[in-house]
Design an enzyme around this catalytic site. Structure first.
Site, PDB file in Angstrom:
ATOM      1  N   SER A  15       0.837  -1.207   0.000  1.00  0.00           N
ATOM      2  CA  SER A  15       0.000   0.000   0.000  1.00  0.00           C
ATOM      3  C   SER A  15       0.871   1.258   0.000  1.00  0.00           C
ATOM      4  CB  SER A  15      -0.987  -0.005   1.166  1.00  0.00           C
ATOM      5  OG  SER A  15      -0.334   0.126   2.394  1.00  0.00           O
ATOM      6  N   ASN A  16       2.033   1.189   0.631  1.00  0.00           N
ATOM      7  CA  ASN A  16       2.958   2.338   0.561  1.00  0.00           C
ATOM      8  C   ASN A  16       3.543   2.483  -0.837  1.00  0.00           C
ATOM      9  OD1 ASN A  16       3.317   3.774   3.237  1.00  0.00           O
ATOM     10  ND2 ASN A  16       3.386   1.618   3.846  1.00  0.00           N
ATOM     11  N   ARG A  67      23.170 -13.920   2.198  1.00  0.00           N
ATOM     12  CA  ARG A  67      22.555 -12.604   2.107  1.00  0.00           C
ATOM     13  C   ARG A  67      23.273 -11.766   1.043  1.00  0.00           C
ATOM     14  NH1 ARG A  67      19.155 -10.712   5.640  1.00  0.00           N
ATOM     15  NH2 ARG A  67      19.648 -12.055   7.385  1.00  0.00           N
ATOM     16  N   ILE A  94      16.668  -8.066   6.097  1.00  0.00           N
ATOM     17  CA  ILE A  94      17.805  -7.257   6.530  1.00  0.00           C
ATOM     18  C   ILE A  94      18.803  -7.221   5.374  1.00  0.00           C
ATOM     19  CG2 ILE A  94      19.785  -7.227   8.102  1.00  0.00           C
ATOM     20  CD1 ILE A  94      17.862  -8.326  10.234  1.00  0.00           C
ATOM     21  N   ASN A 109      13.605   3.949   4.419  1.00  0.00           N
ATOM     22  CA  ASN A 109      12.723   2.890   4.930  1.00  0.00           C
ATOM     23  C   ASN A 109      11.563   3.565   5.656  1.00  0.00           C
ATOM     24  OD1 ASN A 109      11.861   0.239   5.710  1.00  0.00           O
ATOM     25  ND2 ASN A 109      12.643   0.672   7.770  1.00  0.00           N
ATOM     26  N   HIS A 111       8.798   2.887   8.751  1.00  0.00           N
ATOM     27  CA  HIS A 111       8.634   2.015   9.912  1.00  0.00           C
ATOM     28  C   HIS A 111       7.412   2.483  10.714  1.00  0.00           C
ATOM     29  CE1 HIS A 111       9.899  -0.787  13.001  1.00  0.00           C
ATOM     30  NE2 HIS A 111       9.613   0.148  13.878  1.00  0.00           N
ATOM     31  N   GLU A 144      23.465   0.641   8.649  1.00  0.00           N
ATOM     32  CA  GLU A 144      23.723  -0.758   9.000  1.00  0.00           C
ATOM     33  C   GLU A 144      22.888  -1.197  10.194  1.00  0.00           C
ATOM     34  OE1 GLU A 144      25.932   1.435   8.117  1.00  0.00           O
ATOM     35  OE2 GLU A 144      27.301   0.543   6.662  1.00  0.00           O
ATOM     36  N   ASP A 147      16.606   0.195  11.734  1.00  0.00           N
ATOM     37  CA  ASP A 147      15.666   1.236  12.186  1.00  0.00           C
ATOM     38  C   ASP A 147      16.345   2.375  12.961  1.00  0.00           C
ATOM     39  OD1 ASP A 147      13.621  -0.353  11.106  1.00  0.00           O
ATOM     40  OD2 ASP A 147      13.276  -1.394  12.994  1.00  0.00           O
TER      41      ASP A 147
HETATM   42  C1  GAR Z   1       4.029  -0.689   6.773  1.00  0.00           C
HETATM   43  O1  GAR Z   1       3.198  -0.356   7.851  1.00  0.00           O
HETATM   44  C2  GAR Z   1       5.479  -0.443   7.140  1.00  0.00           C
HETATM   45  O2  GAR Z   1       5.643   0.633   8.001  1.00  0.00           O
HETATM   46  C3  GAR Z   1       5.829  -1.748   7.801  1.00  0.00           C
HETATM   47  O3  GAR Z   1       5.210  -2.728   7.015  1.00  0.00           O
HETATM   48  C4  GAR Z   1       4.005  -2.189   6.486  1.00  0.00           C
HETATM   49  C5  GAR Z   1       3.952  -2.489   5.000  1.00  0.00           C
HETATM   50  O4  GAR Z   1       2.702  -2.172   4.475  1.00  0.00           O
HETATM   51  N1  GAR Z   1       7.250  -1.939   7.876  1.00  0.00           N
HETATM   52  C6  GAR Z   1       7.876  -2.524   8.894  1.00  0.00           C
HETATM   53  O5  GAR Z   1       7.307  -3.008   9.842  1.00  0.00           O
HETATM   54  C7  GAR Z   1       9.386  -2.558   8.751  1.00  0.00           C
HETATM   55  N2  GAR Z   1       9.979  -3.001   9.984  1.00  0.00           N
HETATM   56  P1  GAR Z   1       2.459  -2.103   2.917  1.00  0.00           P
HETATM   57  O6  GAR Z   1       3.030  -3.392   2.299  1.00  0.00           O
HETATM   58  O7  GAR Z   1       0.970  -2.031   2.738  1.00  0.00           O
HETATM   59  O8  GAR Z   1       3.161  -0.882   2.404  1.00  0.00           O
END
Ligand code: GAR
Length: 191
Positions: A15-16, A67, A94, A109, A111, A144, A147
């Protein structure tokens, strides 16, 4: 208006990603989403990319023994598309130090917490369990340490008494969809 070339990395619903695509479709937005990479074959974000006519690559991390090999493949594709900025949007992997170093200052990123509070993969659940009255979301540069990079933008979200993780995360998502395009624009304009 120069449109800078952006890739979005996802693992899920995207969605983002959609919010970034929609913002970039505005003629005066300084970025164009050129590429989507998912590490999950079934991520709905891949369908969003296809619907928007944007190149989408699925790179399954399970096909790679380290990785670094996975990240090298990511990097190759990013180079193929001459990507300038990378947005992690629900990308639940990661990244290796080498990859992070390569994209330093050019990788964001999002969060779902008011960092530095509630780092990690279960931020919304952890915040609800802690009983805080306010949560939010943060867009930050990727370094590195997970968050922990420089914060570019944050938005606040109230917690209500009857909240579940899902209800609260939905309310955070609404803010994320405004915050991420805003933060990417700040980063690009400051470069
Ligand atoms: C979002 O809320 C983002 O902040 C979170 O995953 C979701 C993805 O939603 N990210 C984390 O938790 C990263 N540690 P989306 O796939 O609908 O954009």
């Amino acid at each position: 208006m120069i449109k800078h070339r952006v890739a979005v990395l996802i693992s899920g619903n995207g969605s983002n990603l959609q919010a970034l695509i929609d913002a970039a479709n505005q003629p005066d937005y300084p970025a164009q989403i050129m590429l989507i990479i998912s590490n999950k074959t079934d991520a709905y974000g891949v369908t969003r990319a296809k619907n928007a006519g944007i190149a989408a690559h699925v790179i399954n991390h399970k096909d790679y023994s380290t990785r670094e090999e996975f990240d090298n493949t990511l990097n190759k594709i990013l180079k193929q598309y001459s990507i300038e900025f990378v947005c992690l949007a629900g990308f639940m992997r990661i990244l290796s130090d080498g990859f992070v170093n390569e994209w330093r200052g050019r990788m964001l990123n999002i969060h779902p917490s008011l960092l530095p509070d509630f780092k990690g993969a279960h931020a919304v659940r952890d915040a609800l369990a802690a009983g805080v009255k306010e949560v939010g979301c943060t867009v930050h540069l990727v370094t590195e340490e997970m968050d922990a990079g420089e914060i570019i933008a944050q938005a606040r979200v109230p917690v209500f008494a009857d909240d579940t993780v899902e209800k609260l995360h939905n309310r955070i998502h609404e803010q994320e969809h405004k915050l991420y395009p805003h933060a990417l624009k700040i980063l690009i304009n400051n470069k």
